[in-house]
Structures are given as C-alpha cells and as structure tokens.
Design a protein around this motif. Structure first.
Motif, mmCIF file in Angstrom:
data_model
loop_
_atom_site.group_PDB
_atom_site.id
_atom_site.type_symbol
_atom_site.label_atom_id
_atom_site.label_comp_id
_atom_site.label_asym_id
_atom_site.label_seq_id
_atom_site.Cartn_x
_atom_site.Cartn_y
_atom_site.Cartn_z
ATOM 1 N N ILE A 1 8.827 2.379 15.032
ATOM 2 C CA ILE A 1 9.513 3.350 14.425
ATOM 3 C C ILE A 1 8.466 3.313 12.907
ATOM 4 O O ILE A 1 8.238 4.523 12.403
ATOM 5 C CB ILE A 1 10.875 3.621 13.866
ATOM 6 C CG1 ILE A 1 11.650 3.603 15.304
ATOM 7 C CG2 ILE A 1 11.308 4.232 12.958
ATOM 8 C CD1 ILE A 1 13.137 3.331 15.120
ATOM 9 N N THR A 2 8.208 1.957 12.624
ATOM 10 C CA THR A 2 7.485 1.947 11.411
ATOM 11 C C THR A 2 6.107 2.664 11.331
ATOM 12 O O THR A 2 5.431 3.099 10.195
ATOM 13 C CB THR A 2 7.420 0.435 11.216
ATOM 14 O OG1 THR A 2 8.676 -0.100 10.891
ATOM 15 C CG2 THR A 2 6.650 0.303 9.515
ATOM 16 N N PHE A 3 5.544 2.368 12.589
ATOM 17 C CA PHE A 3 4.155 3.318 12.760
ATOM 18 C C PHE A 3 4.261 4.790 12.611
ATOM 19 O O PHE A 3 3.093 5.005 12.040
ATOM 20 C CB PHE A 3 3.556 3.019 13.990
ATOM 21 C CG PHE A 3 3.050 1.600 14.388
ATOM 22 C CD1 PHE A 3 1.737 1.686 13.875
ATOM 23 C CD2 PHE A 3 3.598 0.664 14.893
ATOM 24 C CE1 PHE A 3 1.148 0.302 14.233
ATOM 25 C CE2 PHE A 3 2.997 -0.555 15.175
ATOM 26 C CZ PHE A 3 1.893 -0.689 14.759
ATOM 27 N N ILE A 4 5.131 5.357 12.546
ATOM 28 C CA ILE A 4 5.457 6.871 12.274
ATOM 29 C C ILE A 4 5.105 7.324 10.894
ATOM 30 O O ILE A 4 4.157 7.962 10.622
ATOM 31 C CB ILE A 4 6.784 7.583 12.824
ATOM 32 C CG1 ILE A 4 6.926 7.088 14.220
ATOM 33 C CG2 ILE A 4 6.829 8.892 12.512
ATOM 34 C CD1 ILE A 4 8.301 7.620 14.845
ATOM 35 N N PRO A 5 6.013 6.674 9.981
ATOM 36 C CA PRO A 5 5.594 7.099 8.511
ATOM 37 C C PRO A 5 4.435 6.311 7.887
ATOM 38 O O PRO A 5 3.705 7.004 7.100
ATOM 39 C CB PRO A 5 6.753 6.511 7.703
ATOM 40 C CG PRO A 5 7.471 5.328 8.788
ATOM 41 C CD PRO A 5 7.022 6.028 9.952
ATOM 42 N N ALA A 6 3.893 5.062 8.470
ATOM 43 C CA ALA A 6 2.822 4.688 8.244
ATOM 44 C C ALA A 6 1.577 5.812 8.634
ATOM 45 O O ALA A 6 0.539 5.500 7.852
ATOM 46 C CB ALA A 6 2.609 3.174 8.783
ATOM 47 N N GLY B 1 4.940 6.755 2.448
ATOM 48 C CA GLY B 1 4.587 5.664 1.937
ATOM 49 C C GLY B 1 5.989 4.501 1.671
ATOM 50 O O GLY B 1 5.920 3.504 2.176
ATOM 51 N N LEU B 2 6.672 5.214 1.114
ATOM 52 C CA LEU B 2 8.160 4.603 0.971
ATOM 53 C C LEU B 2 8.878 4.262 2.066
ATOM 54 O O LEU B 2 9.480 3.191 2.294
ATOM 55 C CB LEU B 2 9.048 5.391 -0.023
ATOM 56 C CG LEU B 2 10.399 4.592 -0.458
ATOM 57 C CD1 LEU B 2 10.059 3.303 -1.218
ATOM 58 C CD2 LEU B 2 11.127 5.714 -1.426
ATOM 59 N N LEU B 3 9.081 5.083 3.162
ATOM 60 C CA LEU B 3 9.591 4.966 4.399
ATOM 61 C C LEU B 3 9.035 3.796 5.124
ATOM 62 O O LEU B 3 9.330 3.014 5.759
ATOM 63 C CB LEU B 3 9.628 6.090 5.466
ATOM 64 C CG LEU B 3 10.737 7.084 4.448
ATOM 65 C CD1 LEU B 3 10.532 8.522 5.573
ATOM 66 C CD2 LEU B 3 11.943 6.640 4.870
ATOM 67 N N ALA B 4 7.393 3.801 5.172
ATOM 68 C CA ALA B 4 6.752 2.724 5.685
ATOM 69 C C ALA B 4 6.859 1.388 5.173
ATOM 70 O O ALA B 4 7.141 0.542 5.768
ATOM 71 C CB ALA B 4 5.057 3.114 5.629
ATOM 72 N N ALA B 5 7.144 1.289 3.848
ATOM 73 C CA ALA B 5 7.482 0.196 3.214
ATOM 74 C C ALA B 5 8.861 -0.479 3.535
ATOM 75 O O ALA B 5 9.067 -1.635 3.821
ATOM 76 C CB ALA B 5 7.336 0.362 1.639
ATOM 77 N N LEU C 1 0.732 -1.277 -0.081
ATOM 78 C CA LEU C 1 0.080 -0.168 -0.064
ATOM 79 C C LEU C 1 0.950 1.125 -0.015
ATOM 80 O O LEU C 1 0.422 2.099 -0.544
ATOM 81 C CB LEU C 1 -0.850 0.192 1.420
ATOM 82 C CG LEU C 1 -2.046 -0.956 1.220
ATOM 83 C CD1 LEU C 1 -2.827 -0.889 2.582
ATOM 84 C CD2 LEU C 1 -3.325 -0.462 0.153
ATOM 85 N N GLY C 2 2.008 1.170 0.911
ATOM 86 C CA GLY C 2 2.737 2.591 0.822
ATOM 87 C C GLY C 2 3.427 2.524 -0.311
ATOM 88 O O GLY C 2 3.458 3.917 -1.031
ATOM 89 N N VAL C 3 3.707 1.563 -1.170
ATOM 90 C CA VAL C 3 4.409 2.078 -2.420
ATOM 91 C C VAL C 3 3.416 2.010 -3.649
ATOM 92 O O VAL C 3 3.547 3.328 -4.334
ATOM 93 C CB VAL C 3 5.397 0.777 -2.843
ATOM 94 C CG1 VAL C 3 6.057 0.917 -4.185
ATOM 95 C CG2 VAL C 3 6.462 0.661 -1.877
ATOM 96 N N LEU C 4 2.502 1.439 -3.669
ATOM 97 C CA LEU C 4 1.572 1.482 -4.868
ATOM 98 C C LEU C 4 0.617 2.320 -4.634
ATOM 99 O O LEU C 4 0.167 3.425 -5.412
ATOM 100 C CB LEU C 4 0.992 0.088 -4.890
ATOM 101 C CG LEU C 4 1.489 -1.091 -5.180
ATOM 102 C CD1 LEU C 4 0.643 -2.337 -5.162
ATOM 103 C CD2 LEU C 4 2.431 -0.833 -6.521
ATOM 104 N N GLY C 5 0.127 3.055 -3.353
ATOM 105 C CA GLY C 5 -0.528 4.178 -2.987
ATOM 106 C C GLY C 5 -0.092 5.545 -3.155
ATOM 107 O O GLY C 5 -0.556 6.402 -3.459
#
Length: 312
Positions: A89-94, A115-119, A24-28
């Motif tokens: 940490i991943t929850f922040i960019p997500a 989105g890229l950082l979340a991915a 979702l992060g990359v495609l969205g």
C-alpha cells in the motif's frame, strides 16, 4: 547453523529505506527540501530501491518463494501478513509523491498529501516489521518493550544519515539535519546498550519441567525428537561464543554508532564541499555496515523456548 542472510539484509535495508522515504515525503512535500530533479530522482530511487531489494531478499527465506503471495491473506492474525499489505500500500502514495515532486517539480497540495501518506505508510510498515518479532512470546529477547521502539529509532537514524549524505552531495546540507543525525545516532546507541543490558539480565523461568508439565524430578531429553536439523535448530538454536558475541558488539558500536558520530561531527569542522559530502557518505556507509552486524546479532542472540526439548 546461522541467522539467514536474507532476513538480516531485509530488516536492515527496509529500515533505512523506509526511514529515508518518510523524511523525503514530509520534507519534500512541504517544501522544506526544495524540488530538484536529480536530488529527488536519486533520493526516491535509493529509498524505493532499498525497500524493494529488502522485500525481494526476504522471499529467499521462504521454502516456496512462489507462494509468498498467500501471506497477504492472513492480515487479520499475522503481523508478517500485515507487513506485506502495508509495504504494498505504501508504494501507491510513494509513487504519486515521486511523480509530483521529482517529475513535475511540485510541492504542496496533493503532492504534500501523497508525501505525508507515504511517510505514514513507511512508519506503519516499520511498526509491523518490529511487531513480527516483538509478538513472539517464546523468544524472550524479542518479546520485550525494547524491540518495537528499536526498529523505529534505527529506521529514523539510518534514514536521516542517508538523507544528510544526499543533501551534502547536492550542497543542500544543513546544520539542523546534521545535529538531528548525531542525536538520533546517539539515541540509537543508548537504546542498543539498554537492550543488550536487558537481554543479558534475562532470567527465563521456563524449564523442561514447566514446559512439559512434569514434576517430581528433573526432566531431561534422552534423544532428539527427530534425526536431522530443522528450521528452529538452524535459526533459533544458534549458539555464539561469548568472546565472539562481545567482539561483534564492539564492531556494531564502532561502525553503526561511534564512527558515524565522529564523521558527522567532523562535517561541522569541514562544512565545505566536497569534504562535507565525502564525510557524510562515509558515515552512511559505515552505519549501514554496522547495522548489518547489529541485525545479525539480533537474530543470533535470540533463543527459542523450544530449545528446552533439545537439552539446551
């Protein structure tokens, strides 16, 4: 004596959740999937919900769950601690991506970056989870080249099948994603078969003699080191009957790999809504159930070298 249900659910749910979040992060973020409030709301809710549910369930495996926060301080030496830090940490960019893509309906710019950082965070977290087990030298079934790639493959596989079910439900499905789901599921199937073949052929050189450093005869235990069951006996000394193991492997192959491939292939033949949506949802449900069985076997078939001290 059996693998902890909390850890089985944790590894299955977070793997699927992080796989879906990364996609979702990359495609969205890069507008490959157009912004849609309900698609984004349900998709991000499902991804973050699976991750949160998995992380919370893992605390049930602790003797003192209220002390779980202390694990974050050992990130220099512990893969478990690194996993906890990476997951937080991943929850922040997500969260930032969810605000931009879902609530504001924006793509590109800072939303794409979030989105890229979340991915990236999702991939890193899955890697740390896999390394928790791949780094354990006393467990030969885990300390192999198959463990870490397996975690990444299964995360991408389950995440893509979940994403396909979501897109089909919102009439946004694509043949490209369907093909990717089928190929990833076949890749996961082949990797699992190769892993089983490797584990079944393992010849562990360690014996009670080499473990104790004693020679001149066969070392055997006269009595156990203690009188009650402990953690290692419960979860690393579990013995599963060969016939049950074979049956569970068949169930894993059927639910996690074969049935989803058939259902996804049938979606090509019935590309009309709601048939495609129903088939895709069934594929996702079957695969998740099959991965629960696969994860149970992952823990049940592992043997800790310390079992030598118990005469096993």
């Amino acid at each position: 004596m059996h693998p902890a249900a909390s850890v089985v659910f944790f590894t299955t749910a977070t793997g699927a959740g992080y796989g879906l979040l990364a996609l979702l992060g990359v495609l969205g973020g890069f507008q490959i999937i157009p912004p849609d409030f309900w698609l984004g709301f349900i998709g991000m809710g499902l991804a973050l919900g699976l991750i949160a549910a998995g992380l919370l369930s893992s605390t049930g495996h602790l003797g003192r769950p209220e002390r779980a926060w202390r694990a974050f301080s050992q990130w220099r030496s512990s893969w478990l601690s690194r996993e906890g830090v990476a997951s937080v940490i991943t929850f922040i960019p997500a969260g930032l991506f969810g605000i931009g893509w879902v609530l504001l309906g924006r793509t590109g710019g800072w939303v794409a970056a979030a989105g890229l950082l979340a991915a990236i965070g999702a991939v890193v977290t899955v890697c740390t989870t896999g390394m928790i087990y791949a780094s354990l030298k006393p467990i030969a079934q885990w300390h192999s080249r198959f463990t870490l790639p397996g975690y990444l493959i299964f995360s991408a596989m389950t995440g893509s099948v979940l994403l396909n079910a979501l897109l089909q439900g919102f009439t946004m499905g694509s043949n490209f994603l369907l093909r990717a789901c089928v190929l990833l599921t076949l890749l996961g199937w082949g990797w699992k078969l190769a892993t089983w073949r490797h584990n079944d052929a393992l010849e562990i050189a360690t014996t009670a003699n080499t473990a104790t450093g004693l020679a001149g005869g066969t070392v055997r235990s006269l009595e156990w080191p203690h009188t009650e069951e402990n953690y290692l006996l419960k979860e690393m000394g579990f013995r599963i009957a060969r016939k049950h193991g074979a049956r569970l492997r068949q169930i894993t192959q059927g639910l996690a790999f074969a049935l989803p491939v058939l259902l996804l292939a049938a979606t090509f033949a019935l590309p009309w809504w709601p048939f495609a949506a129903m088939l895709s949802v069934l594929a996702a449900i079957a695969q998740f159930a099959g991965m629960l069985v696969e994860r149970w076997l992952f823990f049940a078939e592992a043997k800790h070298t310390v079992m030598l001290y118990y005469g096993r």
